[in-house]
Design an enzyme around this catalytic site. Sequence first.
Site, PDB file in Angstrom:
ATOM      1  N   SER A 108       0.828  -1.207   0.000  1.00  0.00           N
ATOM      2  CA  SER A 108       0.000   0.000   0.000  1.00  0.00           C
ATOM      3  C   SER A 108       0.862   1.256   0.000  1.00  0.00           C
ATOM      4  O   SER A 108       0.557   2.232  -0.702  1.00  0.00           O
ATOM      5  CB  SER A 108      -0.924   0.004   1.225  1.00  0.00           C
ATOM      6  OG  SER A 108      -1.896  -1.009   1.134  1.00  0.00           O
ATOM      7  N   GLY A 154     -17.183   7.654  -0.252  1.00  0.00           N
ATOM      8  CA  GLY A 154     -16.217   6.610  -0.537  1.00  0.00           C
ATOM      9  C   GLY A 154     -16.427   6.067  -1.935  1.00  0.00           C
ATOM     10  O   GLY A 154     -15.770   6.486  -2.886  1.00  0.00           O
ATOM     11  N   THR A 181      -3.839   6.577   3.210  1.00  0.00           N
ATOM     12  CA  THR A 181      -2.556   5.925   3.459  1.00  0.00           C
ATOM     13  C   THR A 181      -1.416   6.937   3.334  1.00  0.00           C
ATOM     14  O   THR A 181      -1.414   7.758   2.421  1.00  0.00           O
ATOM     15  CB  THR A 181      -2.356   4.772   2.466  1.00  0.00           C
ATOM     16  OG1 THR A 181      -3.368   3.791   2.671  1.00  0.00           O
ATOM     17  CG2 THR A 181      -0.993   4.112   2.655  1.00  0.00           C
ATOM     18  N   GLY A 254      -8.695   7.831 -12.942  1.00  0.00           N
ATOM     19  CA  GLY A 254      -7.592   7.279 -13.712  1.00  0.00           C
ATOM     20  C   GLY A 254      -6.433   6.870 -12.826  1.00  0.00           C
ATOM     21  O   GLY A 254      -5.782   5.846 -13.055  1.00  0.00           O
ATOM     22  N   CYS A 255      -6.170   7.674 -11.787  1.00  0.00           N
ATOM     23  CA  CYS A 255      -5.123   7.318 -10.829  1.00  0.00           C
ATOM     24  C   CYS A 255      -5.495   6.037 -10.086  1.00  0.00           C
ATOM     25  O   CYS A 255      -4.638   5.167  -9.859  1.00  0.00           O
ATOM     26  CB  CYS A 255      -4.914   8.456  -9.826  1.00  0.00           C
ATOM     27  SG  CYS A 255      -4.366  10.016 -10.555  1.00  0.00           S
ATOM     28  N   LEU A 256      -6.758   5.917  -9.695  1.00  0.00           N
ATOM     29  CA  LEU A 256      -7.198   4.728  -8.977  1.00  0.00           C
ATOM     30  C   LEU A 256      -7.016   3.468  -9.815  1.00  0.00           C
ATOM     31  O   LEU A 256      -6.672   2.403  -9.290  1.00  0.00           O
ATOM     32  CB  LEU A 256      -8.659   4.874  -8.545  1.00  0.00           C
ATOM     33  CG  LEU A 256      -8.927   5.843  -7.399  1.00  0.00           C
ATOM     34  CD1 LEU A 256     -10.420   5.987  -7.170  1.00  0.00           C
ATOM     35  CD2 LEU A 256      -8.242   5.393  -6.112  1.00  0.00           C
ATOM     36  N   ALA A 259      -3.538   2.256  -9.405  1.00  0.00           N
ATOM     37  CA  ALA A 259      -3.316   1.574  -8.130  1.00  0.00           C
ATOM     38  C   ALA A 259      -4.007   0.217  -8.096  1.00  0.00           C
ATOM     39  O   ALA A 259      -3.475  -0.745  -7.534  1.00  0.00           O
ATOM     40  CB  ALA A 259      -3.807   2.455  -6.987  1.00  0.00           C
ATOM     41  N   GLU A 380      -9.955   0.998  -2.838  1.00  0.00           N
ATOM     42  CA  GLU A 380      -9.775   1.117  -4.292  1.00  0.00           C
ATOM     43  C   GLU A 380     -10.964   0.510  -5.041  1.00  0.00           C
ATOM     44  O   GLU A 380     -10.811  -0.051  -6.126  1.00  0.00           O
ATOM     45  CB  GLU A 380      -8.480   0.431  -4.743  1.00  0.00           C
ATOM     46  CG  GLU A 380      -7.265   0.761  -3.905  1.00  0.00           C
ATOM     47  CD  GLU A 380      -6.571   2.028  -4.321  1.00  0.00           C
ATOM     48  OE1 GLU A 380      -6.949   2.598  -5.355  1.00  0.00           O
ATOM     49  OE2 GLU A 380      -5.654   2.450  -3.589  1.00  0.00           O
TER      50      GLU A 380
END
Length: 401
Positions: A108, A154, A181, A254-256, A259, A380
């Site tokens: 993480s 969320g 995080t 897009g970032c998620l 990840a 995520e």
Amino acid sequence: MKSSPQPTRSAQSAPVHPLDLLAIDGLLTDEEREIRRTVRTAADRELRPYVAEWFETGELPARELARTLGGLGVLGMHLEGYGCAGTNSVAYGLACMELEAVDSGLRSLVSVQGSLAMYAIWKFGSEEQKERWLPGMAAGEYIGCFGLTEPDAGSDPGAMRTHAKRDGSDWVLNGTKMWITNGSVADVAVVWARTEDGVRGFVVPTDTPGFSAPEITRKLSLRASVTSELVLTDVRLPADALLPGARGLSGPLGCLNEARFGIVFGALGAARDCLEAAISYAADRTVFARPLSSYQLTQQKLADMAVELGKGMLLAVHLGRLKDAGTLVPEQISVGKLNNVREAIAIARECRTILGANGITLEYPVLRHANNLESVLTYEGTSEVHSLVIGKALTGEQAFR
């Protein structure tokens, strides 16, 4: 004429590693295997001996770890330039797998640093922002976090309440982010906020007045990880703090997806570590004067878990090849995240049954992994959300509302 005697197979043959059943190494390049070996060796030497204590105490030497991981080259390793290694996606996934084989909290840290905070700046930032932050983040000198999730937003990030307003040439941010995080140890936060122009991202140095990041404690999962709240009270930023290339929710989502790709591989690392522990334990444990591993019920459990682990690896490598070809789409990432985390947590729980009472202790990794995977299952994107992403792809119907 007598026939030649046929060779007989010993009743007890050399054990095969679960991932060797499907010869998955043959799908990897020499460079990918070498990166995996390097990360595994370093993780076993520098991380694994201490992770049970970090989990038990809930304390993580995050800054020291960031420098260690930066020296290993895994922070933002799939990005090009600015001190990043520029590896392919499969190599990055394999590194995530080896880190999560030690603990989900360590993967993480790397995911949030490289695939969320660094990726956001690399993909959407100005050249000045990239030069300012990315080399230090790649080296582990700076730690980053990613502020999207809120106490009441969320799975539906569009419901965020954090907002940014113009005041002359400055921006003023107010709001709260949750379950972040690295938040309490971060030097820089990528924060997403509502503006008159839609959702925009901001690069926020954490020493900016009005920014605070109280740590969330009393966790039963991801204890070897820093989890925080971000509180922004009249945080004043210059105009150049805005990420110029991101507009709307497509930026953070897009970032998620970056990840989530790491999770597709990472969760399998936790599952593999559990399965290796269960196989070793079953071979050494004597029950009714026989090794536990010699019983049919035990072998049935091990076989089922090895099959699911192998299938998960085939899926992960396939998605990695699609990503490197530039053809990976979000619903395919959802398939990987949904399947591999779901199967990983099932494997961890089943391995615990093989270890019996020993399985609940920190002498073995299985319940620690299972507890961590409870968080991985829902962050995520929850399993329900990824199911709906896949459902929409299959039917064309939007079922989120």
